[in-house]
Design a protein around this motif. Structure first.
Motif, PDB file in Angstrom:
ATOM      1  N   GLU A  99      37.549  46.250  -1.158  1.00  0.00           N
ATOM      2  CA  GLU A  99      36.359  45.847  -0.642  1.00  0.00           C
ATOM      3  C   GLU A  99      36.247  47.741  -0.609  1.00  0.00           C
ATOM      4  O   GLU A  99      37.200  48.323  -0.722  1.00  0.00           O
ATOM      5  CB  GLU A  99      36.698  45.859   1.228  1.00  0.00           C
ATOM      6  CG  GLU A  99      36.690  44.447   1.002  1.00  0.00           C
ATOM      7  CD  GLU A  99      37.239  43.530   2.454  1.00  0.00           C
ATOM      8  OE1 GLU A  99      37.203  44.688   3.241  1.00  0.00           O
ATOM      9  OE2 GLU A  99      37.207  42.471   2.739  1.00  0.00           O
ATOM     10  N   ARG A 100      34.963  47.790  -0.467  1.00  0.00           N
ATOM     11  CA  ARG A 100      34.908  49.571  -0.036  1.00  0.00           C
ATOM     12  C   ARG A 100      34.944  49.828   1.622  1.00  0.00           C
ATOM     13  O   ARG A 100      34.194  49.493   2.673  1.00  0.00           O
ATOM     14  CB  ARG A 100      33.164  49.497   0.081  1.00  0.00           C
ATOM     15  CG  ARG A 100      32.338  50.547  -0.287  1.00  0.00           C
ATOM     16  CD  ARG A 100      31.083  51.280  -0.159  1.00  0.00           C
ATOM     17  NE  ARG A 100      30.717  50.377  -1.578  1.00  0.00           N
ATOM     18  CZ  ARG A 100      29.859  50.031  -2.395  1.00  0.00           C
ATOM     19  NH1 ARG A 100      28.575  50.923  -0.623  1.00  0.00           N
ATOM     20  NH2 ARG A 100      28.823  49.761  -2.829  1.00  0.00           N
ATOM     21  N   VAL A 101      36.104  50.906   0.942  1.00  0.00           N
ATOM     22  CA  VAL A 101      35.887  51.567   2.439  1.00  0.00           C
ATOM     23  C   VAL A 101      35.214  53.059   2.735  1.00  0.00           C
ATOM     24  O   VAL A 101      34.444  53.705   2.196  1.00  0.00           O
ATOM     25  CB  VAL A 101      37.535  52.229   2.413  1.00  0.00           C
ATOM     26  CG1 VAL A 101      38.191  50.985   2.251  1.00  0.00           C
ATOM     27  CG2 VAL A 101      37.985  52.679   1.281  1.00  0.00           C
ATOM     28  N   PRO A 102      35.156  53.280   3.992  1.00  0.00           N
ATOM     29  CA  PRO A 102      34.196  53.975   4.194  1.00  0.00           C
ATOM     30  C   PRO A 102      35.404  55.831   3.581  1.00  0.00           C
ATOM     31  O   PRO A 102      36.246  55.620   3.907  1.00  0.00           O
ATOM     32  CB  PRO A 102      34.591  54.278   5.937  1.00  0.00           C
ATOM     33  CG  PRO A 102      35.314  53.256   6.543  1.00  0.00           C
ATOM     34  CD  PRO A 102      35.660  52.673   5.204  1.00  0.00           C
ATOM     35  N   GLY A 103      34.154  56.247   3.110  1.00  0.00           N
ATOM     36  CA  GLY A 103      34.884  57.905   2.610  1.00  0.00           C
ATOM     37  C   GLY A 103      35.001  58.626   3.966  1.00  0.00           C
ATOM     38  O   GLY A 103      35.064  58.628   4.979  1.00  0.00           O
ATOM     39  N   ASP A 104      36.042  59.866   3.462  1.00  0.00           N
ATOM     40  CA  ASP A 104      35.743  60.548   3.975  1.00  0.00           C
ATOM     41  C   ASP A 104      35.102  61.007   4.744  1.00  0.00           C
ATOM     42  O   ASP A 104      34.052  61.798   4.715  1.00  0.00           O
ATOM     43  CB  ASP A 104      37.180  61.661   3.255  1.00  0.00           C
ATOM     44  CG  ASP A 104      37.615  63.373   4.209  1.00  0.00           C
ATOM     45  OD1 ASP A 104      38.716  62.818   5.081  1.00  0.00           O
ATOM     46  OD2 ASP A 104      37.141  63.977   4.089  1.00  0.00           O
ATOM     47  N   ALA A 105      35.413  61.587   6.205  1.00  0.00           N
ATOM     48  CA  ALA A 105      34.091  61.824   7.356  1.00  0.00           C
ATOM     49  C   ALA A 105      33.854  63.590   7.104  1.00  0.00           C
ATOM     50  O   ALA A 105      32.128  63.849   6.764  1.00  0.00           O
ATOM     51  CB  ALA A 105      34.938  62.203   8.167  1.00  0.00           C
ATOM     52  N   ILE A 106      34.521  64.322   5.936  1.00  0.00           N
ATOM     53  CA  ILE A 106      34.265  65.970   6.237  1.00  0.00           C
ATOM     54  C   ILE A 106      33.354  65.961   5.131  1.00  0.00           C
ATOM     55  O   ILE A 106      32.303  66.697   5.178  1.00  0.00           O
ATOM     56  CB  ILE A 106      35.357  66.348   6.259  1.00  0.00           C
ATOM     57  CG1 ILE A 106      36.265  66.444   7.871  1.00  0.00           C
ATOM     58  CG2 ILE A 106      35.235  68.276   5.662  1.00  0.00           C
ATOM     59  CD1 ILE A 106      37.191  67.758   7.802  1.00  0.00           C
ATOM     60  N   LEU A 107      33.934  65.242   4.039  1.00  0.00           N
ATOM     61  CA  LEU A 107      33.557  64.667   2.618  1.00  0.00           C
ATOM     62  C   LEU A 107      32.161  64.516   2.568  1.00  0.00           C
ATOM     63  O   LEU A 107      31.234  64.418   2.478  1.00  0.00           O
ATOM     64  CB  LEU A 107      34.195  64.038   1.501  1.00  0.00           C
ATOM     65  CG  LEU A 107      35.448  64.983   1.558  1.00  0.00           C
ATOM     66  CD1 LEU A 107      36.542  64.143   0.760  1.00  0.00           C
ATOM     67  CD2 LEU A 107      35.159  66.468   0.495  1.00  0.00           C
ATOM     68  N   GLY A 108      31.584  63.604   3.419  1.00  0.00           N
ATOM     69  CA  GLY A 108      30.296  63.066   3.648  1.00  0.00           C
ATOM     70  C   GLY A 108      29.181  63.405   4.683  1.00  0.00           C
ATOM     71  O   GLY A 108      28.736  64.250   4.302  1.00  0.00           O
ATOM     72  N   LEU A 109      30.433  64.793   5.703  1.00  0.00           N
ATOM     73  CA  LEU A 109      29.418  65.888   6.292  1.00  0.00           C
ATOM     74  C   LEU A 109      29.145  66.655   4.875  1.00  0.00           C
ATOM     75  O   LEU A 109      27.685  66.761   4.602  1.00  0.00           O
ATOM     76  CB  LEU A 109      29.615  66.636   6.669  1.00  0.00           C
ATOM     77  CG  LEU A 109      30.543  66.205   8.246  1.00  0.00           C
ATOM     78  CD1 LEU A 109      31.348  67.094   9.045  1.00  0.00           C
ATOM     79  CD2 LEU A 109      29.355  65.898   9.140  1.00  0.00           C
ATOM     80  N   ILE A 110      29.298  67.419   3.932  1.00  0.00           N
ATOM     81  CA  ILE A 110      29.450  67.383   2.793  1.00  0.00           C
ATOM     82  C   ILE A 110      27.834  67.391   2.025  1.00  0.00           C
ATOM     83  O   ILE A 110      26.934  67.794   1.863  1.00  0.00           O
ATOM     84  CB  ILE A 110      30.643  68.100   1.801  1.00  0.00           C
ATOM     85  CG1 ILE A 110      31.728  68.861   2.233  1.00  0.00           C
ATOM     86  CG2 ILE A 110      29.845  68.436   0.119  1.00  0.00           C
ATOM     87  CD1 ILE A 110      33.018  68.935   1.309  1.00  0.00           C
ATOM     88  N   GLU A 111      28.232  65.871   1.228  1.00  0.00           N
ATOM     89  CA  GLU A 111      26.734  65.134   1.385  1.00  0.00           C
ATOM     90  C   GLU A 111      25.900  65.058   1.529  1.00  0.00           C
ATOM     91  O   GLU A 111      24.675  65.303   0.886  1.00  0.00           O
ATOM     92  CB  GLU A 111      27.608  63.512   0.690  1.00  0.00           C
ATOM     93  CG  GLU A 111      26.817  62.830  -0.183  1.00  0.00           C
ATOM     94  CD  GLU A 111      26.707  61.535  -0.270  1.00  0.00           C
ATOM     95  OE1 GLU A 111      26.223  60.465  -0.992  1.00  0.00           O
ATOM     96  OE2 GLU A 111      28.328  61.477  -0.535  1.00  0.00           O
ATOM     97  N   ALA A 112      25.708  64.576   3.035  1.00  0.00           N
ATOM     98  CA  ALA A 112      24.592  65.033   4.369  1.00  0.00           C
ATOM     99  C   ALA A 112      24.416  66.350   3.906  1.00  0.00           C
ATOM    100  O   ALA A 112      22.602  66.309   4.081  1.00  0.00           O
ATOM    101  CB  ALA A 112      25.433  64.260   5.239  1.00  0.00           C
ATOM    102  N   TYR A 113      25.179  67.657   4.060  1.00  0.00           N
ATOM    103  CA  TYR A 113      24.994  68.519   4.077  1.00  0.00           C
ATOM    104  C   TYR A 113      23.218  68.936   3.119  1.00  0.00           C
ATOM    105  O   TYR A 113      22.262  69.396   3.163  1.00  0.00           O
ATOM    106  CB  TYR A 113      26.010  69.479   4.142  1.00  0.00           C
ATOM    107  CG  TYR A 113      25.298  70.897   4.132  1.00  0.00           C
ATOM    108  CD1 TYR A 113      24.338  71.831   5.085  1.00  0.00           C
ATOM    109  CD2 TYR A 113      25.407  71.717   2.844  1.00  0.00           C
ATOM    110  CE1 TYR A 113      24.336  72.881   5.139  1.00  0.00           C
ATOM    111  CE2 TYR A 113      24.617  73.493   2.442  1.00  0.00           C
ATOM    112  CZ  TYR A 113      24.308  73.628   4.027  1.00  0.00           C
ATOM    113  OH  TYR A 113      24.255  75.266   3.683  1.00  0.00           O
ATOM    114  N   ASN A 114      24.133  68.513   1.568  1.00  0.00           N
ATOM    115  CA  ASN A 114      23.744  68.482   0.063  1.00  0.00           C
ATOM    116  C   ASN A 114      22.554  68.358  -0.114  1.00  0.00           C
ATOM    117  O   ASN A 114      21.185  68.376  -0.025  1.00  0.00           O
ATOM    118  CB  ASN A 114      23.976  68.675  -0.650  1.00  0.00           C
ATOM    119  CG  ASN A 114      25.361  69.597  -0.381  1.00  0.00           C
ATOM    120  OD1 ASN A 114      25.583  70.400  -0.901  1.00  0.00           O
ATOM    121  ND2 ASN A 114      27.061  69.166  -1.638  1.00  0.00           N
TER     122      ASN A 114
END
Length: 396
Positions: A6-21
């Motif tokens: 199953e797919r699991v949620p990514g790391d919250a902080i690393l997810g912020l990096i992607e959203a910011y970029n």
């Protein structure tokens, strides 16, 4: 065989990096990821590091393995940096340093050592703590408990912390943040450190001191107060150190696990176990970052350059804390956020709620962790007025 994975949620902080970029807003502000940034919002390579690397390029003679404990020269300079050059613990040969892939790797070494050699012992963590502490020790199979650290009104809850420490079973491990508490920014003062020491001694606890930010609070020596107090007054201490922040060597993964034992013979016993733990994790640590640190700290000239750079970085962060509070004064919010100037290190528990953080991200493209933890180094003279205005708009 992968069909049921199953797919699991990514790391919250690393997810912020992607959203910011991916955010097209030209006024976007990144206050999430824990890296130092200069006045231009850039994470620079320190000049001392550049000079050390240039020298290594000319003189390095091999790329062979450096052994499970790493380079002994690195072990010596890091022990001096953490414990002090006049440390009686070092003089008595009571300390062992095992080089590790970053402070995170050092924590995993500590976790596996505890699991293998201290069976049945639990780990006690501050509430809150760095989220990856939970992942690392859970993966190692260690039972975890929490002690209070930040109160409901977003202040250091030292009374709650001390009361809980006094109930911990003998022999359990208590993880303490040496300085620049991640994520809150609230640190213990010297008197509080002495009180913690007395409880640790009376309860027969094993302190694991996470020292990831030496030099980013009040300076190299003041930041080491709690670590050195424990080392000088206890028979057994675990210390994890990192060179990611204070040398700017984030991607080089440079850290170490320091073990202090009752005497030299017991230290050698523990050291032999650490070699096995390291061997079973990654065999040998990476060399480059440790070689850079060694070059710098063994050179009086480079060490002087490095200390000056680190002092400037520390002063910038502490100045930004004051600047944020000042920027909020026109909105009548300087007292509400006065604690930000009193905290230390890169991180601040701002006191913003999850809903307010969400509004900052969605309406103003200001990114921080949902708990309200902000990386203070993400502020600049240019974005502070914008951030202050946005905070004023979302708070009640």
């Amino acid at each position: 065989m992968f069909e049921k994975i199953e797919r699991v949620p990514g790391d919250a902080i690393l997810g912020l990096i992607e959203a910011y970029n991916q955010d097209p807003n030209p006024q976007k502000v990144d206050l999430g990821v824990g890296v130092y940034r200069d006045v231009n919002g850039h994470t620079p390579i320190m000049q001392a590091v550049k000079q050390a690397e240039a020298h290594l390029l000319e003189t390095e003679a091999t790329k062979s393995y450096i052994g499970s404990h790493g380079d002994p020269r690195y072990g010596r300079v890091v022990a001096d940096l953490v414990l002090g050059t006049g440390s009686a613990v070092i003089a008595a040969n009571r300390v062992s340093v095992t080089q590790a892939p970053g402070g995170t790797g050092a924590l995993r070494l500590a976790a596996d050592f505890i699991k293998s050699n201290l069976p049945g012992k639990s780990l006690w963590l501050s509430d809150p703590t760095w989220p990856n502490h939970l992942g690392i020790f859970e993966a190692a199979g260690i039972a975890m408990h929490r002690y209070p650290y930040v109160s409901a009104d977003n202040q250091l809850d030292f009374d709650g912390m001390l009361a809980t420490l006094k109930t911990i079973p003998e022999g359990d491990v208590v993880l303490l943040h040496a300085c620049c508490h991640n994520p809150s920014g609230f640190d213990l003062n010297q008197d509080q450190w002495h009180q913690v020491l007395e409880v640790v001694k009376s309860r027969g606890l094993l302190p694991l001191v996470d020292f990831a930010y030496q030099g980013f609070g009040d300076g190299l020596e003041p930041d080491a107060f709690g670590v050195r107090l424990m080392a000088e007054n206890l028979d057994e201490v675990l210390i994890t150190s990192s060179c990611s922040k204070n040398f700017g060597l984030y991607r080089e993964r440079t850290g170490g696990l320091m073990v202090i034992a009752r005497n030299a013979e017991q230290m050698e016993n523990v050291r032999s176990q650490m070699a096995i733990v390291a061997r079973e994790n990654y065999s040998n640590p990476p060399s480059h970052g440790a070689a850079v640190v060694t070059e710098i700290l063994e050179s009086a000239e480079l060490a002087s350059v490095w200390r000056a750079e680190l002092t400037e970085m520390c002063a910038r962060i502490n100045g930004l804390r004051t600047d944020l509070v000042e920027s909020l004064k026109p909105y009548g919010l300087d007292q509400r956020f006065a604690h930000v100037a009193q905290q230390r290190g890169m991180f601040s528990y701002t006191g913003l709620t999850t809903a307010q953080v969400k509004r900052l991200r969605e309406e103003y493209s200001i990114y921080m962790v949902g708990s309200g933890r902000a990386n203070v180094a993400g502020f600049t003279g240019e974005n502070l007025p914008y951030v202050a205005k946005a905070i004023a708009a979302v708070v009640d």
